[in-house]
Write an enzyme that holds these catalytic residues in place. Structure first.
Site, PDB file in Angstrom:
ATOM      1  N   SER A 203      51.994  54.527  38.013  1.00 15.41           N
ATOM      2  CA  SER A 203      52.406  53.422  37.347  1.00 15.41           C
ATOM      3  C   SER A 203      51.095  52.790  36.529  1.00 15.41           C
ATOM      4  O   SER A 203      50.128  53.049  36.850  1.00 15.41           O
ATOM      5  CB  SER A 203      52.945  52.258  38.385  1.00 15.41           C
ATOM      6  OG  SER A 203      52.063  52.047  39.283  1.00 15.41           O
ATOM      7  N   ILE A 205      48.119  51.357  34.780  1.00 11.13           N
ATOM      8  CA  ILE A 205      46.791  51.998  33.867  1.00 11.13           C
ATOM      9  C   ILE A 205      46.881  53.484  34.408  1.00 11.13           C
ATOM     10  O   ILE A 205      46.699  54.416  33.517  1.00 11.13           O
ATOM     11  CB  ILE A 205      45.607  51.332  34.750  1.00 11.13           C
ATOM     12  CG1 ILE A 205      45.484  49.756  34.144  1.00 11.13           C
ATOM     13  CG2 ILE A 205      44.474  52.026  34.062  1.00 11.13           C
ATOM     14  CD1 ILE A 205      44.401  49.065  35.057  1.00 11.13           C
ATOM     15  N   SER A 329      36.572  46.875  39.145  1.00  9.15           N
ATOM     16  CA  SER A 329      37.252  45.588  38.761  1.00  9.15           C
ATOM     17  C   SER A 329      36.134  44.882  38.451  1.00  9.15           C
ATOM     18  O   SER A 329      35.055  44.735  39.072  1.00  9.15           O
ATOM     19  CB  SER A 329      38.245  45.125  40.027  1.00  9.15           C
ATOM     20  OG  SER A 329      38.470  43.921  39.501  1.00  9.15           O
ATOM     21  N   TYR A 355      38.852  43.068  48.379  1.00 11.17           N
ATOM     22  CA  TYR A 355      39.150  44.116  47.124  1.00 11.17           C
ATOM     23  C   TYR A 355      38.149  43.696  46.347  1.00 11.17           C
ATOM     24  O   TYR A 355      37.642  45.074  45.868  1.00 11.17           O
ATOM     25  CB  TYR A 355      40.397  43.245  46.373  1.00 11.17           C
ATOM     26  CG  TYR A 355      40.585  44.021  44.754  1.00 11.17           C
ATOM     27  CD1 TYR A 355      41.489  45.391  45.073  1.00 11.17           C
ATOM     28  CD2 TYR A 355      40.218  43.800  43.807  1.00 11.17           C
ATOM     29  CE1 TYR A 355      41.834  45.992  43.937  1.00 11.17           C
ATOM     30  CE2 TYR A 355      40.704  44.461  42.779  1.00 11.17           C
ATOM     31  CZ  TYR A 355      41.429  45.477  42.705  1.00 11.17           C
ATOM     32  OH  TYR A 355      41.647  46.211  41.486  1.00 11.17           O
ATOM     33  N   LYS A 359      35.450  47.178  45.708  1.00 10.91           N
ATOM     34  CA  LYS A 359      35.199  47.642  44.277  1.00 10.91           C
ATOM     35  C   LYS A 359      33.505  47.648  43.828  1.00 10.91           C
ATOM     36  O   LYS A 359      33.092  48.236  43.431  1.00 10.91           O
ATOM     37  CB  LYS A 359      35.999  46.703  43.167  1.00 10.91           C
ATOM     38  CG  LYS A 359      37.357  46.884  43.228  1.00 10.91           C
ATOM     39  CD  LYS A 359      37.817  48.558  43.037  1.00 10.91           C
ATOM     40  CE  LYS A 359      39.051  48.783  42.797  1.00 10.91           C
ATOM     41  NZ  LYS A 359      39.944  50.086  42.425  1.00 10.91           N
ATOM     42  N   THR A 390      50.007  44.607  34.837  1.00 10.20           N
ATOM     43  CA  THR A 390      50.421  45.581  35.535  1.00 10.20           C
ATOM     44  C   THR A 390      51.262  44.884  36.786  1.00 10.20           C
ATOM     45  O   THR A 390      51.017  44.015  36.978  1.00 10.20           O
ATOM     46  CB  THR A 390      49.277  46.488  36.291  1.00 10.20           C
ATOM     47  OG1 THR A 390      48.328  45.748  37.173  1.00 10.20           O
ATOM     48  CG2 THR A 390      48.409  47.033  35.130  1.00 10.20           C
TER      49      THR A 390
END
Length: 473
Positions: A203, A205, A329, A355, A359, A390
């Site tokens: 799904s 990207i 990100s 997160y 990253k 997204t």
């Protein structure tokens, strides 16, 4: 005044003759490297052969010029001749390939013959434009298959824009993609037949990247957690007539045991892997641990790509010139990462912070691998897809999604640099860097996020301990 134009150009390339021949024999690919061509389509079914026909529309001066080309002679991988017919002229394209010590030499001759006498003034102007276009075309072809004369570098202007924050943030929007989408183009020939593994490809990207990679001819293994989504992707991309093949693997990448089983299956079936794309990731707003006792964000976004990459290292080495692409990100700009942050306390947990740290850790791994694995011919690249519309973004950051929705990129725009990094010769000459829109970007905006070589080594030791991989790296 002669009623024909002739020009001959020669270039030396690093590509083997068979790969370049197959690329050029698909004459509809001319739209990639000839700036005068803006439409191309193969009319004949099957693989290119004598008699195969193509329709190409050129722009010569200010006018569109429709042409039909036919392969009239073909001796793979040495000789290719095509005859093109326009309204009032014919073109004969003669391409010869000879081996060199490092690749092959391409000699390209084009002859234009006119059906009627040309006005002398118009002929001189036309010949001048023809010569100029021919020089531009052959230079562009060489850049697309071998890369630019100078390797990419972080420019002072880009560094200043990133550190000024606002200009950098504007680059995260769809405007950044629009400005960068034509930067350092890559020939589709560099994807054909290469085995690539893409995690998180069902799904957003990842799915957009999968679609483009297979379309360009890559042999792609897509890893996902949802069996139905994997089947849907296989049904969609398996129908492509002129692309590479696709297969799927089901695995929950938040669990180290499943990562190990996945790597074992991949190693049994693929002795060499040319590209590994670590795209799978998730942002969890509430604290939780996996069944193996690892916080979910770190498990999915950092531990998993580390473990999978190290386990697949033998297959990457076997490729001779492999690359690892880590999807990071822009959130990582706000956080530093240290080994002790792998195991956050529930009371201190914040989803976006975890997160961003994961990253950041992925970028730190990229920097380390770019140095350590260069002798194996393995390039390591981290990239930021920009702000992309997204389902994951909408679910994890709904308020942010609502505020910036008009500026968000499409998944296809977010995937562009992933696809580019998977084959770009230029990127492979700048291993260990962080990219956005095919351009090297600064990795730090704030001082508190900076890390040292010791910090990277400490993080790797902690990951080794957690995954049991100390003896492998």
């Amino acid at each position: 005044m002669t009623n024909q134009w002739r020009i001959t150009k020669t270039i030396d390339t690093d590509q083997p003759a068979d790969r370049l021949f197959d690329y050029l024999s698909r004459w509809d690919n001319v739209v990639e490297w000839d700036p005068t061509a803006f439409f191309g389509r193969k009319l004949s079914p099957g693989e290119p052969a004598v008699g195969s026909r193509f329709v190409i529309t050129l722009r010569f001066g200010w006018r569109p010029v429709p042409m039909t080309y036919t392969i009239v002679r073909m001796e793979r991988p040495r000789l290719l001749e095509l005859e093109g017919r326009g309204a009032h002229f014919r073109a004969l394209d003669h391409i010869r390939l000879t081996d060199t010590a490092s690749g092959c030499r391409l000699t390209y001759e084009v002859v234009i013959r006119f059906d009627r006498h040309q006005n002398p003034v118009a002929s001189r102007i036309g010949r001048y434009l023809f010569d100029r276009y021919a020089r531009t075309t052959i230079r562009r072809l060489q850049r697309m298959i071998d890369g630019s004369a100078s390797p990419p570098a972080l420019s002072p202007v880009t560094r200043m824009a990133d550190r000024a924050i606002l200009p950098g943030l504007i680059g995260f929007t769809r405007l950044g993609h629009i400005l960068g989408k034509r930067r350092r183009p890559v020939a589709s020939a560099l994807y054909v037949g290469r085995t690539m593994v893409l995690t998180g490809g069902t799904s957003g990207i990842g799915r957009a990247a999968a679609r483009e990679l297979v379309h360009r001819g890559a042999n792609l293994v897509v890893v996902g957690r949802d069996g139905e989504k994997l089947k849907g992707l296989l049904d969609e991309l398996g129908r492509l007539k002129n692309g590479g093949w696709i297969e799927t693997e089901r695995a929950d990448l938040s669990l180290m045991a499943e990562v190990r089983r996945l790597a074992d299956r991949l190693m049994r079936r693929h002795k060499r892997i040319d590209v590994l794309i670590n795209n799978a990731g998730a942002l969890f707003n509430r604290y939780g641990q996996t069944d193996e006792g690892v916080e979910r964000t770190m498990a999915t976004d950092l531990v998993s790509p580390y473990l999978l990459t190290v386990l697949l290292l033998p297959a990457l080495k076997a490729a001779g010139s492999a690359r690892v692409v880590n999807v990071a990100s822009g959130g990582m700009y706000t956080q530093g990462m240290r080994a002790g942050m792998l195991d956050a306390e529930p009371a201190d947990y914040d989803g976006p912070t975890a997160y961003a740290r994961a990253k950041r850790g992925l970028v730190m791994l990229t920097e380390d691998w770019g140095n350590r694995w260069a002798d194996f011919g393995i390039g390591a690249h981290a990239m930021h897809p920009g702000w992309v519309d997204t389902p994951g973004l909408e679910a994890s950051l709904p308020a942010f999604h609502r505020q910036v929705a008009p500026l968000l990129r499409t998944p296809e725009q977010g995937a562009d640099t992933i696809v580019w990094l998977a084959a770009s010769p230029d990127a492979q000459r700048a291993s260990g860097r962080f990219w956005l829109d095919r351009k090297i970007r600064a990795t730090h905006v704030f001082r508190h996020t900076a890390n040292s070589g010791k910090d990277r080594r400490d993080l790797i030791r902690a990951l080794d301990t957690l995954t049991g991989m100390a003896a492998k790296t």
